[in-house]
Design an enzyme around this catalytic site. Structure first.
Site, short mmCIF file in Angstrom:
data_model
loop_
_atom_site.label_atom_id
_atom_site.label_comp_id
_atom_site.label_asym_id
_atom_site.label_seq_id
_atom_site.Cartn_x
_atom_site.Cartn_y
_atom_site.Cartn_z
CD GLU A 45 -2.88 1.01 2.47
OE1 GLU A 45 -2.82 0.04 3.24
OE2 GLU A 45 -3.78 1.86 2.51
CG ASN A 192 -9.49 -1.66 1.60
OD1 ASN A 192 -9.14 -2.82 1.81
ND2 ASN A 192 -9.27 -0.68 2.47
CD GLU A 193 -10.13 -2.50 6.27
OE1 GLU A 193 -10.09 -1.42 6.88
OE2 GLU A 193 -9.46 -3.50 6.59
CE1 TYR A 258 -3.39 -6.20 8.94
CE2 TYR A 258 -5.67 -5.47 8.80
CZ TYR A 258 -4.39 -5.56 8.25
OH TYR A 258 -4.12 -4.98 7.02
CD GLU A 314 -6.03 -4.68 4.24
OE1 GLU A 314 -5.95 -4.30 5.42
OE2 GLU A 314 -6.42 -3.95 3.31
CD GLN A 363 0.31 -2.40 3.83
OE1 GLN A 363 1.11 -1.76 3.18
NE2 GLN A 363 -0.86 -1.92 4.19
O1 AHR Z 1 -2.95 -2.59 6.29
C1 AHR Z 1 -3.22 -1.39 6.93
C2 AHR Z 1 -4.68 -0.99 6.83
O2 AHR Z 1 -5.45 -1.92 7.53
C3 AHR Z 1 -5.28 -1.00 5.45
O3 AHR Z 1 -5.05 0.17 4.76
C4 AHR Z 1 -6.74 -1.15 5.73
O4 AHR Z 1 -7.43 -1.78 4.68
C5 AHR Z 1 -6.78 -1.93 7.03
O5 AHR Z 1 -7.62 -1.36 7.96
#
Ligand code: AHR
Length: 509
Positions: A45, A192-193, A258, A314, A363
């Site tokens: 990103e 995205n999101e 995450y 992600e 990432q």
């Molecule tokens: O990876 C960091 C961020 O985490 C990304 O930009 C977003 O899609 C997610 O919340």
């Protein structure tokens, strides 16, 4: 004499206690699901020093580069086997207007990166640079379209600019910018999101928008709808209801998850932790398995043939930023704990390969759970890098159905499975990846291989002395990959010792 009796009986008790407790049963001749190589995908990103400094330094940099892309990073990624790369975000994607990033670099407008540190983005890395970089590292591109602040026309023109061979204003523009032939870009994410940074939408509103965007992006062969955050099952249900009924418009739905040392509000440090945060992080990592099962169950209601892929685009460990770094840049170190976390996640994806068609760790360079960290002209490969290198054997291999019986790793009254595993077969070689989450205890595992005559067994290991060891610019090989001796199987059975806090690859030929 009394002491000798005591010692002998302790040893006997230990052996009885551990023998046969941990078993992995493999059904080699029932391997019928492919583990898509895209499960080993990555994500880059416009955030901190992922793109600028980490990948792209420009042709005039003193750092050795090929057309502006770091030579050391290119070589390391090729060596690791990177199959796929997602770009330009993340949250950045829904602020990105692709036409800002084409044509002569001097004339490209600047924008402010509102999500990530408010820094000025000069757009010197755009569509041509991204696709050029993918060609250099032999990775398939995956482009994420702007739905949050973009228009349908902008999206459809981007797809046309990149993929079309027709005569049109967009293909003419592409040719003027130096690219005659279209690129082959199969994967396109639409938003995205969108439940958060991508527009704070409801699932109903997003699904309607998705259908509009997807209708006019016909050149995008594999379209991925923006899916839920973690356990938002309602989002998944609504998107599947409103989108899956038009199968030609959707090939995948994403999931973001995450893991933290504790939780989002208390992420913990990436290094210097003790066993409590080792345990709580790996416990959090295991959440992925339940999420995939629950989301799959919802998807199954609308798509019984499992045609639509669950795209975990992600995932990874998210800790506090390193002290003294920009909080908006999400720069964190990476220890053997991250290696364990990656191993558990990848085993989970492999074991759900029937539905999970792609996954992208967040990432690739210098942001969150990276495989590579850079500082000026220096580069270091993280423990997570070595996991991806080790697990490369599973790319496009056939998943071997397995049954694992494992002891628990207990810490202060809580427990998680000590062992985690997945197995595949490719070109006649059985590849078994195993991790032992226990901070201090080696475990012994019996592997039962049904359906293959095994002549040789070899191994590789990723481990370190302490649970919080990491590679740094002045100590780059504290955690790396090395050979590991495995005993030859007898009558289809193999006994393997998995040392505490380590990950193994066992290969049977
Ligand atoms: O990876 C960091 C961020 O985490 C990304 O930009 C977003 O899609 C997610 O919340």
């Amino acid at each position: 004499m009394k002491n000798i009796y005591l010692i002998v009986s302790i040893i006997i008790m230990f052996v009885l206690n551990t023998r046969g407790q941990n078993k992995l049963n493999l059904q080699v001749d029932e391997a019928k699901t492919k583990i898509n190589k895209e499960i080993y995908g990555h994500f880059a990103e416009h955030l901190g020093h992922c793109i600028y400094g980490g990948i792209f330094v420009g042709e005039n940099s003193n750092i050795p580069n090929e057309r502006g892309f770091r030579t050391d990073v290119i070589n390391a990624l090729k060596e690791m086997q990177i199959p796929l790369l997602r770009w330009p975000g993340g949250c950045f994607a829904d602020t990105y207007h692709w036409k800002d990033g084409i044509g002569s670099r001097e004339k490209r407008p600047s924008i402010v990166n509102i999500h990530w540190g408010g820094v000025t983005e000069d757009n010197s890395f755009g569509t041509h640079e991204f696709l050029d970089f993918c060609e250099l590292i032999d990775a398939e591109p995956y482009i994420n379209i702007n739905v949050g602040s973009g228009t349908v026309q902008e999206a459809s023109e981007w797809v046309e600019y990149v993929t079309s061979g027709n005569e049109s204003p967009m293909t003419q523009l592409r040719k003027e910018n130096g690219r005659e032939d279209p690129w082959e870009v199969k994967y396109w994410g639409i938003g995205n999101e969108n439940w958060g940074c991508g527009g704070n939408m409801t699932p109903e509103y997003y699904s309607d928008l998705y259908n509009r965007f997807a209708t006019y992006c016909g050149g995008a062969k594999y379209k991925i709808a923006g899916g839920p955050n973690v356990a938002d099952y309602n989002w998944m249900r609504v998107v599947m209801q409103k989108v899956a009924s038009r199968p030609w418009l959707v090939q995948g739905v994403s999931l973001h998850n995450y893991s933290f040392a504790h939780n989002w509000d208390n992420k913990g440090d990436a290094t210097g932790f003790a066993e409590d945060e080792w345990f709580s992080n790996l416990k959090d990592v295991h959440r992925m398995s339940g999420l995939i099962k629950q989301h799959t169950a919802i998807m199954d209601q609308y798509d019984q043939e499992r045609r639509i892929g669950l795209i975990v685009d992600e995932w990874g460990n998210w800790f506090q930023v390193e002290k003294g770094t920009n909080p908006g840049f999400l720069y964190q170190q990476n220890t053997i704990r991250d290696a364990l976390a990656a191993s558990i996640n990848l085993n989970i994806f492999n074991n759900h390969a029937e539905r999970v068609k792609m996954a992208n760790i967040a990432q690739m360079v210098n942001v969150l759970q990276s495989v590579i960290l850079t500082k000026g002209d220096k580069m270091v490969l993280t423990p997570t890098y070595y996991i991806f290198k080790m697990y490369g054997v599973h790319q496009d291999a056939m998943l071997i159905p397995s049954h694992l019986k494992t002891e628990d790793y207990e810490y202060k009254g809580e427990k998680i499975p000590a062992i985690n595993a997945s197995a595949s077969i490719k070109e006649g070689v059985v590849n078994i990846t195993l991790s032992n989450a226990s901070a201090n205890k080696d475990v012994i595992l019996e592997i039962d291989v049904n359906g293959k005559e095994v002549k040789t067994a070899t191994g590789q290991i990723i481990t370190s002395k302490n649970i919080n060891d990491y590679n740094d610019f002045d100590k780059p090989e504290a955690v790396s990959l090395s050979e590991y001796k495995v005993a030859k199987p007898e009558k289809g059975k193999l006994t393997v010792t998995i040392p505490a806090h380590s990950v193994l690859l066992v290969q049977l030929k």
